[in-house]
Write a protein that holds these residues in place. Structure first.
Motif, PDB file in Angstrom:
ATOM      1  N   PRO A 121       0.726  -1.396   0.174  1.00  9.88           N
ATOM      2  CA  PRO A 121      -0.212   0.006   0.010  1.00  9.88           C
ATOM      3  C   PRO A 121       1.113   1.247  -0.371  1.00  9.88           C
ATOM      4  O   PRO A 121       2.242   1.180   0.934  1.00  9.88           O
ATOM      5  N   THR A 122       0.342   2.609  -0.439  1.00 14.43           N
ATOM      6  CA  THR A 122       1.235   3.523  -0.948  1.00 14.43           C
ATOM      7  C   THR A 122       0.638   4.889  -0.390  1.00 14.43           C
ATOM      8  O   THR A 122      -0.686   4.659  -0.691  1.00 14.43           O
ATOM      9  N   LEU A 123       0.888   5.783   0.410  1.00 14.04           N
ATOM     10  CA  LEU A 123       0.543   7.014   0.375  1.00 14.04           C
ATOM     11  C   LEU A 123       0.782   8.316  -0.468  1.00 14.04           C
ATOM     12  O   LEU A 123       2.446   8.331  -0.679  1.00 14.04           O
ATOM     13  N   THR A 124      -0.041   9.019  -1.271  1.00 15.96           N
ATOM     14  CA  THR A 124       1.187  10.414  -2.426  1.00 15.96           C
ATOM     15  C   THR A 124       0.034  10.972  -1.007  1.00 15.96           C
ATOM     16  O   THR A 124      -0.368  11.726  -0.875  1.00 15.96           O
ATOM     17  N   PHE A 125       1.276  11.936  -1.376  1.00 18.87           N
ATOM     18  CA  PHE A 125       0.766  13.891  -0.409  1.00 18.87           C
ATOM     19  C   PHE A 125       0.118  14.466  -1.820  1.00 18.87           C
ATOM     20  O   PHE A 125       1.262  14.592  -2.496  1.00 18.87           O
ATOM     21  N   ASP A 165      -6.085  -2.208  -6.883  1.00 14.41           N
ATOM     22  CA  ASP A 165      -7.043  -1.835  -7.718  1.00 14.41           C
ATOM     23  C   ASP A 165      -7.228  -0.543  -6.447  1.00 14.41           C
ATOM     24  O   ASP A 165      -8.592  -0.245  -7.258  1.00 14.41           O
ATOM     25  N   ARG A 166      -6.789  -0.463  -5.302  1.00 14.96           N
ATOM     26  CA  ARG A 166      -8.167   0.563  -5.004  1.00 14.96           C
ATOM     27  C   ARG A 166      -7.300   2.115  -4.286  1.00 14.96           C
ATOM     28  O   ARG A 166      -6.751   1.413  -3.903  1.00 14.96           O
ATOM     29  N   ARG A 167      -8.296   2.818  -4.543  1.00 13.99           N
ATOM     30  CA  ARG A 167      -7.498   3.973  -4.270  1.00 13.99           C
ATOM     31  C   ARG A 167      -8.675   5.157  -3.140  1.00 13.99           C
ATOM     32  O   ARG A 167      -9.768   5.274  -3.355  1.00 13.99           O
ATOM     33  N   LEU A 180     -11.745   6.584  -7.716  1.00 13.26           N
ATOM     34  CA  LEU A 180     -11.797   6.771  -6.418  1.00 13.26           C
ATOM     35  C   LEU A 180     -13.044   6.124  -6.084  1.00 13.26           C
ATOM     36  O   LEU A 180     -14.106   5.879  -6.323  1.00 13.26           O
ATOM     37  N   ASP A 181     -12.192   4.829  -4.810  1.00 11.24           N
ATOM     38  CA  ASP A 181     -13.514   4.576  -4.469  1.00 11.24           C
ATOM     39  C   ASP A 181     -14.234   4.942  -2.992  1.00 11.24           C
ATOM     40  O   ASP A 181     -15.923   4.373  -3.387  1.00 11.24           O
TER      41      ASP A 181
END
Length: 466
Positions: A10-14, A32-34, A63-64
Motif C-alpha cells: 500500500p502507498t500514500l501520496t501527498f 486496484d483500490r484508491r 476513487l472508491d
C-alpha cells in the motif's frame, strides 16, 4: 505526482497540504483500490488557489471513497469539484461532519457563484467570463454520496481496506482517520484539537500505527496564556469611541467560542452590553448543529455543553439571515459587535463590512484565529495599510487586534505531547498542513525529543505505508 510504477505494498501520496497549510488531500492506494483522505480547497495565495483548477492527478472516477476528517473548507471544500469531474464513490465521515459539511459546501458554492457574478459585473476578473470552481448542483450531488458512521466503527472501503474514525477534538465531528490495508495501518490527525476546548473533549492518544500523518499549523510556536482582557479591552475602547467591533470568525466552531466568551465577559461586567449580530447564515446553521449534538448527547462533547450553549442567548443577540439586514450593518447607527464569516476574510459578508468600515478609525477588527499567508486576515495582522476588495483598494484606519485565545489547533508542545503518547511509536511520521517553517520545526522536535523518523513530504511525493 511521483512515478506511477508499481510499489510492493500500500502507498500514500501527498496531493495537498504539503509545504502549505491548506488543501489537505492524501491518496492511499492498495492493489486496484484508491481512497482519498480529505478533499480540501487550497486557500490564501493566488498561486495556491490556482491549484484548485488543475486536473486531479488520478481520474476522480477511479476513487472508491473519500474519508473526511472534518468539515472545514480546507479539508472538504474540493469534494464538489471531484464530483463534477466524475467521482461517484462513497464519502465517509461522522454524522456531525456530514451535517456541517452540507452547510459549508452549500455556502462555498453560493460564494463562488456570487464572486463570479461580481467579477463579471465589475469587469475585474482576468477570466472572461469568470466561473465558479463548482456550483450548487455539484454540491447537492456530492451530499448524496455521504455515508455517516459512528466513532470507532470499522468501515469496509473495499477488498482488504478499512477505515476507522476517532475523535480529534478540533471541531464538532472532527476525526483522526485510521486507514488499514494488508496489515499496514496509517493514522491521519486531520486538524488536532487542544486539551482546553470549552465544548469538546481532548483527542485520545494516537493508535498503534506504522505511519502517522500529523498537522503542523502551529508546529513552530506555542499558544500564549489566555488573556481575556485583550478582547474585553478592544470592545471597551471601540464602544467608548462609538465604533463597531468586526470579528471575522469561522462559521463552524469559532463563532460558537467567540459568542461564549462575549457572553462570559458581559455577565462578568467586563464589557458593556451592546447588540451582538451574527451575520452569517452558515454560522447560525452550524450553531443549530452544535445544539442538537449537545442535546443527543454526544460522547465527543464535555458535560454541561447544552447549558453552556444555551447561555449564549443571554447576550443581546441578533441573527442576521437575509442580505438586506446584512447591508444595514455596513453602516451601523450605534456601537455594536458583528461576528461574520469568513474567518480569514477571504470571502463572505465580512468582506462587505470591511469594505465599508475598515477605513473608520472608530472601528476595530478582531482577528480570532490562524490567518493563512495571502489572506486579508494575514494582511491585517501584518499591518497592511490598504486592502483590496471587489477590485478597489480601501485604506485601513481601524484598530486591528489579534486574540489568539480562540485557536482550536494544537500548538507545538501539544502536538509533540500527543505524538509522544502513542500506544506504540510509529515507524514514520509525515508532517503536513503547515507553512514550511512550521512543518520543519515540528519535524525537528519529533526527531530530537522523541527519536522518531519525521519527514516533511514534498507535494506529489509517494511513499510506502509502514
Amino acid at each position: 505526482m511521483d512515478s506511477d510504477r508499481v510499489l510492493p505494498g500500500p502507498t500514500l501520496t501527498f496531493l495537498g497540504a504539503a509545504g502549505t497549510v491548506t488543501g489537505s488531500r492524501f491518496l492511499v492506494e492498495a492493489g486496484d483500490r484508491r481512497v482519498l483522505v480529505d478533499a480540501g480547497l487550497y486557500q490564501g495565495l493566488s498561486s495556491l488557489r490556482r491549484r484548485n483548477w488543475t486536473s486531479f492527478p488520478v481520474p476522480p472516477s477511479s476513487l472508491d471513497a473519500v474519508v473526511l476528517t472534518h468539515a472545514h473548507l480546507d479539508h472538504c471544500g474540493y469534494l464538489p469539484r471531484l464530483v463534477n469531474d466524475g467521482f461517484r464513490g462513497r464519502v465517509v465521515s461522522t454524522r456531525d461532519t456530514a451535517d456541517l459539511a452540507a452547510i459549508v459546501l452549500r455556502d462555498s458554492a453560493h460564494l463562488q457563484e456570487e464572486d463570479a457574478r461580481w467579477a463579471n459585473e465589475g469587469g475585474w476578473s482576468k477570466h472572461r467570463p469568470a466561473l465558479p470552481l463548482y456550483d450548487s448542483t455539484d454540491v447537492e450531488a456530492t451530499l448524496r454520496l455521504f455515508e455517516p458512521v459512528e466513532f470507532g466503527e470499522r468501515v469496509v472501503l473495499g477488498e482488504d481496506m478499512e477505515a476507522t474514525l476517532l475523535p480529534a477534538g478540533h471541531i464538532l465531528g472532527s476525526s483522526i482517520a485510521v486507514v488499514e490495508s494488508d496489515g499496514h495501518r496509517a493514522a491521519f490527525s486531520g486538524d488536532l484539537g487542544r486539551p482546553g476546548h470549552p465544548l469538546l473533549r481532548p483527542p485520545p492518544s494516537p493508535p498503534a500505527v506504522g505511519t502517522l500523518v500529523v498537522e503542523s499549523t502551529y508546529g513552530d510556536r506555542q499558544h500564549p496564556a489566555p488573556d481575556p482582557d485583550v478582547l474585553a479591552g478592544a470592545v471597551r475602547r471601540t464602544v467608548a469611541r462609538g465604533g463597531t467591533v468586526l470579528v471575522p470568525a469561522f462559521a463552524v466552531d469559532r463563532t460558537e467560542l467567540v459568542l461564549l466568551e462575549l457572553q462570559r465577559l458581559t455577565d462578568a461586567g467586563q464589557i458593556p452590553r451592546v447588540p451582538v449580530y451574527v451575520d452569517s447564515p452558515m454560522a447560525l446553521a452550524a450553531l443549530d448543529v452544535y445544539r442538537r449534538a449537545a442535546r443527543r448527547p454526544s460522547a465527543q462533547l464535555r458535560g454541561g455543553s447544552p447549558d453552556c450553549l444555551d447561555a449564549i442567548d443571554r447576550l443581546d443577540l441578533h441573527a442576521v439571515h437575509d442580505a438586506a439586514q446584512s447591508r444595514e450593518l455596513n453602516d451601523p447607527e450605534y456601537p455594536c459587535i458583528i461576528v461574520s464569516a469568513s474567518g480569514m476574510a477571504t470571502g463572505g459578508r465580512i468582506v462587505h463590512h470591511l469594505a465599508h468600515q475598515v477605513s473608520d478609525p472608530r472601528n476595530c477588527i478582531v482577528l480570532t484565529g490562524y490567518q493563512a499567508e495571502g489572506t486579508r486576515g494575514r494582511q491585517l495582522l501584518e499591518g497592511e495599510r490598504h486592502l483590496k476588495m471587489y477590485g478597489h483598494y480601501v485604506p485601513v484606519h481601524a484598530e486591528v487586534v489579534q486574540v489568539p485565545d480562540f485557536s482550536v489547533h494544537a500548538d507545538a508542545d501539544e502536538l509533540v505531547t500527543w505524538v509522544g503518547s502513542a500506544e506504540k511509536p510509529p515507524h514514520s511520521v509525515y508532517v503536513v498542513h503547515g507553512e514550511p517553517t512550521a512543518s520543519a520545526a515540528l519535524a525537528r522536535r519529533l526527531e530530537a525529543e522523541l527519536g522518531l523518523c519525521a519527514i516533511v513530504p514534498r507535494d506529489g511525493e509517494r511513499v510506502l505505508l509502514d
